[in-house]
Design a protein around this motif. Structure first.
Motif, short mmCIF file in Angstrom:
data_model
loop_
_atom_site.label_atom_id
_atom_site.label_comp_id
_atom_site.label_asym_id
_atom_site.label_seq_id
_atom_site.Cartn_x
_atom_site.Cartn_y
_atom_site.Cartn_z
N THR A 1 0.84 -1.20 0.00
CA THR A 1 0.00 0.00 0.00
C THR A 1 0.88 1.25 0.00
O THR A 1 2.10 1.16 0.11
N ASP A 2 0.21 2.41 -0.07
CA ASP A 2 0.94 3.65 0.16
C ASP A 2 0.95 3.94 1.67
O ASP A 2 0.57 3.09 2.48
N MET A 3 1.36 5.16 2.05
CA MET A 3 1.52 5.51 3.45
C MET A 3 0.26 6.12 4.06
O MET A 3 0.23 6.45 5.25
N LEU B 1 5.70 -0.62 3.84
CA LEU B 1 7.07 -0.79 4.33
C LEU B 1 8.11 -1.05 3.24
O LEU B 1 9.30 -1.07 3.54
N ALA B 2 7.67 -1.24 2.01
CA ALA B 2 8.63 -1.46 0.93
C ALA B 2 8.22 -0.62 -0.28
O ALA B 2 7.87 -1.15 -1.34
N PRO B 3 8.28 0.71 -0.17
CA PRO B 3 7.82 1.57 -1.27
C PRO B 3 8.74 1.50 -2.48
O PRO B 3 9.94 1.29 -2.35
N GLU B 4 8.16 1.71 -3.65
CA GLU B 4 8.94 1.85 -4.89
C GLU B 4 9.26 3.30 -5.17
O GLU B 4 10.18 3.59 -5.93
N ALA B 5 8.50 4.21 -4.58
CA ALA B 5 8.66 5.64 -4.87
C ALA B 5 8.28 6.43 -3.63
O ALA B 5 7.82 5.88 -2.63
N THR B 6 8.46 7.74 -3.69
CA THR B 6 8.11 8.60 -2.57
C THR B 6 6.60 8.60 -2.33
O THR B 6 5.82 8.54 -3.27
N ASN B 7 6.22 8.66 -1.07
CA ASN B 7 4.81 8.81 -0.73
C ASN B 7 4.40 10.27 -0.61
O ASN B 7 3.27 10.58 -0.21
N ALA B 8 5.30 11.19 -0.98
CA ALA B 8 5.02 12.62 -0.86
C ALA B 8 4.19 13.15 -2.02
O ALA B 8 3.69 14.27 -1.96
N SER B 9 4.05 12.38 -3.09
CA SER B 9 3.25 12.81 -4.23
C SER B 9 2.27 11.71 -4.59
O SER B 9 2.50 10.52 -4.30
N GLU B 10 1.18 12.08 -5.27
CA GLU B 10 0.20 11.08 -5.65
C GLU B 10 0.76 10.13 -6.69
O GLU B 10 0.42 8.95 -6.70
N VAL B 11 1.61 10.62 -7.56
CA VAL B 11 2.25 9.74 -8.54
C VAL B 11 3.01 8.62 -7.82
O VAL B 11 2.91 7.44 -8.17
N GLY B 12 3.77 8.99 -6.78
CA GLY B 12 4.50 7.99 -6.02
C GLY B 12 3.59 7.07 -5.26
O GLY B 12 3.81 5.85 -5.21
N ARG B 13 2.53 7.61 -4.65
CA ARG B 13 1.61 6.77 -3.88
C ARG B 13 0.92 5.76 -4.79
O ARG B 13 0.71 4.61 -4.41
N THR B 14 0.56 6.19 -6.00
CA THR B 14 -0.06 5.27 -6.96
C THR B 14 0.90 4.13 -7.30
O THR B 14 0.50 2.97 -7.39
N GLN B 15 2.16 4.46 -7.49
CA GLN B 15 3.15 3.44 -7.82
C GLN B 15 3.33 2.45 -6.67
O GLN B 15 3.60 1.27 -6.88
#
Length: 300
Positions: free
Chosen positions: A234-236, A277-291
């Motif tokens: 999931t995202d953060m 706990l294992a993000p592929e991208a930053t959770n600071a932007s929606e693009v990252g959260r989607t990824q």
């Protein structure tokens, strides 16, 4: 409550994309509330500042930039219907189609202050936030390898709907095949499975997931000795405990579909959820959260 239908119709979108800028009556993703009247404009490609919050100290909307095919609609509301009734109809239809919320608000003190209701219009031109009972939501819908950002705002006189279609999911979605999954497993021991789509805030798989499930079935059938961990991410947004549980349930739903619909031996599959706990991208932007919202398979 009068139902609004959200339809996924990519063929119609391709036809629309062939036109540059035009006046339009609607969009295939959203059917207007019964009795509403209006339309809008379409741009084949444009920049868009999506509203993802409100800064009460600065008295201005918080925005994040995106780009893509932009549709802007405005429908005047039937006089006898409240803002809440109309907005809930839109929101229910969107959620049933797999809407993933980025941010939402309701009324003065949540969306804006009473004296700064023009902040949404000033930020990106969305016009429906104009009264104390206004409602707003921004989120994403996935379809046919693409990602659409959908913003809905309902105010005293009407509803604004902005739809921004992007190509953010194209690369991964094109690779939904057993061969691509096998290649990723052989190279790295794990691979992302794009195209597994869930209802909003839920572990219910949507019909659009069929292509990805077919690819997983082919992979497991072609490699009868392959056992997998199915891992939800999931995202953060939200608490850690909630996201760990949601990611676990989504992984279990994928396994249930493979076992019940395709006859895969359940002993070959193990569900795990690691939440954010294992993000592929930053959770600071929606693009990252989607990824970061994804399901992976890992060789056992």
């Amino acid at each position: 409550m009068r139902q609004i239908v959200v339809a996924i119709g990519y063929g119609s979108l391709v036809a629309a994309a062939a036109l540059a800028q035009q006046n339009i009556e609607g969009h295939p993703l959203v059917t207007p509330y019964e009795g509403s009247d209006g339309g809008g404009e379409y741009w084949e490609y444009n920049a868009y500042d999506m509203i993802v919050g409100f800064d009460f100290d600065a008295r201005e909307a918080i925005t994040e930039p995106i780009e893509g095919q932009v549709t802007r609609l405005y429908y005047e509301s039937p006089d006898e219907r409240s803002e809440l009734e109309i907005f809930r109809n839109y929101r229910t239809a969107l959620d049933e189609a797999g809407f993933e919320e980025i941010w939402s608000c309701a009324g003065d003190g949540s969306c804006t202050t009473g004296s700064s209701r023009n902040a949404f219009s000033a930020a990106n031109g969305i016009r429906a936030i104009n009264g104390p009972n206004s409602h707003y939501a921004i989120g994403t819908l996935g379809y046919d390898g693409r990602l659409a950002y959908v913003a809905v705002a309902t105010g005293r006189h009407g509803t604004s709907i902005d739809i921004i279609e992007t190509a953010e999911m194209d690369t991964g979605m094109v690779a939904i095949s057993a061969a691509a999954l096998a290649s990723g497993l052989d190279a790295d021991g794990h691979v992302r499975v794009d195209g597994l789509m869930f209802a909003h805030d839920s572990d219910v798989l949507l019909p659009e997931s069929e292509e990805a499930l077919d690819a997983l079935n082919t992979l497991l059938t072609d490699r009868p000795d392959l056992d997998l961990h199915v891992v939800g991410h999931t995202d953060m947004s939200g608490s850690l405990a909630y996201n760990l549980g949601l990611s676990q349930r989504r992984a279990a739903s994928v396994i249930a579909a493979l076992v019940e619909d395709y006859g895969i031996d359940a002993r070959r599959l193990d569900a795990q959820g690691v939440g954010p706990l294992a993000p592929e991208a930053t959770n600071a932007s929606e693009v990252g959260r989607t990824q970061n919202r994804r399901v992976e398979i890992v060789v056992r």
